[in-house]
Design an enzyme around this catalytic site. Sequence first.
Site, short mmCIF file in Angstrom:
data_model
loop_
_atom_site.label_atom_id
_atom_site.label_comp_id
_atom_site.label_asym_id
_atom_site.label_seq_id
_atom_site.Cartn_x
_atom_site.Cartn_y
_atom_site.Cartn_z
N GLU A 180 0.96 -1.16 -0.08
CA GLU A 180 -0.01 0.01 -0.10
C GLU A 180 0.72 1.45 0.09
O GLU A 180 1.83 1.21 0.31
CB GLU A 180 -0.90 0.09 1.22
CG GLU A 180 -2.16 -0.87 1.01
CD GLU A 180 -2.15 -2.18 1.96
OE1 GLU A 180 -2.88 -3.15 1.78
OE2 GLU A 180 -0.96 -2.31 2.54
N THR A 181 0.28 2.30 -0.53
CA THR A 181 1.02 3.60 -0.60
C THR A 181 -0.24 4.65 -0.14
O THR A 181 -1.28 4.62 -0.34
CB THR A 181 1.34 4.14 -1.90
OG1 THR A 181 2.34 3.16 -2.49
CG2 THR A 181 2.13 5.64 -2.06
#
Length: 278
Positions: free
Chosen positions: A45-46
């Site tokens: 994830e970002t």
Amino acid sequence: MHQYVVADVFTSTPLEGNPVAVFTDAAGIPAERMQRIARELNLSETVFVLPARGSGDVRVRIFTPVNELPFAGHPTMGAAIVLGATRSGNTLVLETGVGDVPFEFKRDGQVIASARMRQPIPTWTPYEHAELLLSGIGVTTSIPPVTAYRNGPRHVYVGLDSIAELSTVEPDLRVLAKLPDMAAICFAGEGRQWRIRMFSPAYGVAEDAATGSAAGPLAIHLGRHGLCPFGTRIEIKQGVEIGRPSVMYATAWGVGDTVEAVEVAGSAVVVARGELYA
């Protein structure tokens, strides 16, 4: 140019835990570009931090390499600790796609030693594709029954007899890829000590090192089925089999199928800072 921080989450040891990239000032980045950036960085994830719209301190958007999530555990934990290190006070509220998520920090001087988040209370149902899921994992049964919990992402829990059995699981990701909008959470343990593994081709993650959004529902699942009493703080280890050991702590309060609150705690350590020129 956009600055970002990479933190390893649910660990205090660099290069362990689950990494997340946090863009601390993402105002002006359109959603389509956020998705492309997440694909470029190729972490599970970002996080993109934006000005608050409501009563929170900031708003966050969370992207896997293939889609946006309304909520996820290790990205919000990492973002909160990264942001908390630049602010005074011991609380922070993140606005997410499922509502406000409050954090409380424990500091060691100026350093945030750990944080606790009050997670959204999930909904749950029996999983409609349990037989196919079990075949993809390579097991025949689950104790307790296979159940899907949703607190943003959809986590489907499969209970195995022992940690030794859990460590030998080699899922057929081609089968799991046929199951949309879900992450398979295999778990084993007893008492206060539990281990999980997460597999989710649907979310672009073959195996995750630390799934914070799955920790809270696990505490609920154990409480509902009498495997660990409600109100017990459990330790959850993950990522051991892929060389990224992580530790999460979860507590759920409730009675039977009535859940009053769920909390997840852990730590994070910054390992890199960068600038994106795209």
